[in-house]
Motif scaffolding. Structure first.
Motif, PDB file in Angstrom:
ATOM      1  N   GLU A 196       8.775  -2.278   3.911  1.00 46.75           N
ATOM      2  CA  GLU A 196       8.244  -3.628   4.060  1.00 46.75           C
ATOM      3  C   GLU A 196       7.347  -3.992   2.878  1.00 46.75           C
ATOM      4  O   GLU A 196       7.355  -5.136   2.414  1.00 46.75           O
ATOM      5  CB  GLU A 196       7.485  -3.736   5.385  1.00 46.75           C
ATOM      6  N   THR A 197       6.562  -3.040   2.396  1.00 44.80           N
ATOM      7  CA  THR A 197       5.676  -3.276   1.256  1.00 44.80           C
ATOM      8  C   THR A 197       6.477  -3.822   0.073  1.00 44.80           C
ATOM      9  O   THR A 197       6.055  -4.754  -0.603  1.00 44.80           O
ATOM     10  CB  THR A 197       4.969  -1.970   0.848  1.00 44.80           C
ATOM     11  N   PHE A 201       7.213  -8.223  -1.113  1.00 42.29           N
ATOM     12  CA  PHE A 201       6.410  -8.545  -2.290  1.00 42.29           C
ATOM     13  C   PHE A 201       6.922  -9.839  -2.926  1.00 42.29           C
ATOM     14  O   PHE A 201       8.115 -10.039  -3.116  1.00 42.29           O
ATOM     15  CB  PHE A 201       6.467  -7.395  -3.298  1.00 42.29           C
ATOM     16  N   GLN A 210      -1.191 -10.090   0.303  1.00 46.25           N
ATOM     17  CA  GLN A 210      -2.159  -8.986   0.415  1.00 46.25           C
ATOM     18  C   GLN A 210      -2.806  -8.996   1.800  1.00 46.25           C
ATOM     19  O   GLN A 210      -3.285 -10.023   2.259  1.00 46.25           O
ATOM     20  CB  GLN A 210      -3.237  -9.148  -0.667  1.00 46.25           C
TER      21      GLN A 210
ATOM     22  N   SER B 110       2.940  -3.795   8.587  1.00 46.56           N
ATOM     23  CA  SER B 110       2.155  -4.911   8.088  1.00 46.56           C
ATOM     24  C   SER B 110       3.005  -6.165   8.291  1.00 46.56           C
ATOM     25  O   SER B 110       4.127  -6.237   7.788  1.00 46.56           O
ATOM     26  CB  SER B 110       1.865  -4.655   6.608  1.00 46.56           C
ATOM     27  N   ASN B 166       0.467   0.582   1.734  1.00 45.71           N
ATOM     28  CA  ASN B 166       0.747  -0.855   1.822  1.00 45.71           C
ATOM     29  C   ASN B 166      -0.246  -1.663   0.985  1.00 45.71           C
ATOM     30  O   ASN B 166       0.098  -2.207  -0.061  1.00 45.71           O
ATOM     31  CB  ASN B 166       0.752  -1.290   3.293  1.00 45.71           C
ATOM     32  N   ASN B 167      -1.509  -1.709   1.403  1.00 47.40           N
ATOM     33  CA  ASN B 167      -2.489  -2.589   0.728  1.00 47.40           C
ATOM     34  C   ASN B 167      -2.654  -2.262  -0.757  1.00 47.40           C
ATOM     35  O   ASN B 167      -2.630  -3.149  -1.610  1.00 47.40           O
ATOM     36  CB  ASN B 167      -3.865  -2.482   1.377  1.00 47.40           C
ATOM     37  N   HIS B 170       0.557  -2.746  -2.831  1.00 45.64           N
ATOM     38  CA  HIS B 170       0.738  -4.187  -3.007  1.00 45.64           C
ATOM     39  C   HIS B 170      -0.178  -4.703  -4.124  1.00 45.64           C
ATOM     40  O   HIS B 170       0.252  -5.472  -4.988  1.00 45.64           O
ATOM     41  CB  HIS B 170       0.445  -4.919  -1.700  1.00 45.64           C
TER      42      HIS B 170
END
Lengths: 252, 252
Positions: A196-197, A201, A210, B110, B166-167, B170
């Motif tokens: 998913e990350t 994007f 973010q 997320s 993830n965070n 990203h």
């Protein structure tokens, strides 16, 4: 009408060299000689692909040689290459240092040992004097490769971005998986999150998706996380959280 | 034989709530009421899904309520929920603070505004007292969701890893694309590189595919890159390069 050189030399036996050999050796009417110093690797390549091999740089006396070796070996090798046109796969090399027949043919990709990368899908960056560029444009076109010209400064900048998008992202992911193992969490649990990350994007608005405690400036959660992190990992955590908060501040 | 509760309440109208509503509202024999404070969002949800809506927490007097709201609103809301079983989607919440009928049902993902995430593919983390866990195991199974139990400490650690994967990933990607734009390079050129960064990541040996100037300790290239970076970006570059070199040192 210009044609592709019939005889092509590839100098080097590393990952970039092998990707080029894999791609070019299936091309009809193209005779490829691979020149390298590592006999074992040369023999491996000869077994896998339709090429002749050589350890002698004198065999590079052909129309086009592609030099795919490490940056620090470039200077020593190029002076011995006898081809009419010499292209370097080194992205941030300055072709002017190596003479007018030298040019850049840089595939913008990170090559791993086992990955079967399709070169047709990769941008090739070319640079050199006018006649080199003209040749490279013709030849990449005949080979169905996508080429565009970037000067040295733009290639260096491209390289900085590539370091963020490939090397640094890889490192942060590796850190995450390493932490998971230390915490005795099976890394497989993160597969959907990792997908998913990348899937979501947004290249147009890179910061727009973010999420996370730093983005929400949720200091309680940030502090909770810190108690599970040590030394270098804690420094990374603090620096990246600070960087996320700074973007948030700039948006307000 | 245990069955899924016929009447289910979902409290919240955010991204996680909507993902649950989307998934559950197609389920036959399940009556869903969505409770929230934002009338506009409630009406949107009513138009999109087969649910009833309410702004009144008294309507939560059913067998099962899933509370999908922000962490800081939890305390205030939970005390007013009248359901027999209450599940919180907050990953790092301590269910013990909210009473024995409270439990955790945390989707490890997320959620973005537009993404249509398939909940069947996502790991759900559950926690609570023995009877809550027993219920959640039955219900997630009936709903074809994959659940596993993690205690509070393990959920917090899971959350730290999720922040890296993830965070932080990203953010680094966003920084890269932002730099590209500043350098007047079309970000599309990096699409194949980004795909490859993810495709070849090795969960088993996370550092094994690391490449780049920091990994090679190529100080000449590192110095070349620094001249194109300012302030926060330069700090990130130095810290991440140092971190990559430290891993390399540890391997030697």
């Amino acid at each position: 009408m210009a044609a592709l050189p019939t005889n092509l030399v590839i100098i080097g036996t590393g990952r970039v060299a092998e990707a080029l050999i894999r791609f070019l050796s299936t091309r009809k009417g193209l005779n490829i000689c691979v020149i390298g110093r590592n006999s074992a690797r040369l023999k491996e390549i000869q077994l896998k692909y339709n090429v002749v091999i050589s350890e002698n740089l004198n065999d590079s006396a052909v129309e086009w040689a592609i030099v795919a070796i490490s940056d620090d070996a470039l200077k020593d090798v190029i002076s011995k290459v006898k081809a009419k046109w010499i292209s370097l796969t080194a992205g941030t090399a300055d072709w002017r240092l190596y003479g007018e027949n030298c040019s850049i043919l840089y595939p913008l990709q990170s090559f791993s040992a086992n990955a079967d990368i399709q070169l047709e899908n990769i941008p090739f960056i070319i640079d050199g004097d006018t006649s080199s560029i003209s040749n490279l444009e013709k030849w990449t076109d005949l080979l169905s490769l996508k080429a565009q010209q970037f000067d040295l400064e733009k290639r260096e900048k491209l390289h900085v971005v590539a370091v963020f998008l490939n090397n640094f992202v890889h490192h942060i992911m590796a850190k995450g998986i390493d932490l998971a193992k230390n915490y005795e969490i099976n890394p497989e649990i993160f597969e959907a999150l990792i997908s998913e990350t990348f899937n979501r994007f947004d290249m147009e608005n890179p910061y727009s998706q973010q999420t996370g405690p730093a983005e929400r400036k949720d200091e309680v959660t940030l502090e909770k996380h810190r108690k599970y992190l040590l030394d270098g990992n804690l420094s990374l955590y603090n620096m990246l959280s600070m960087s996320i908060k700074a973007i948030k501040d700039a948006e307000l």
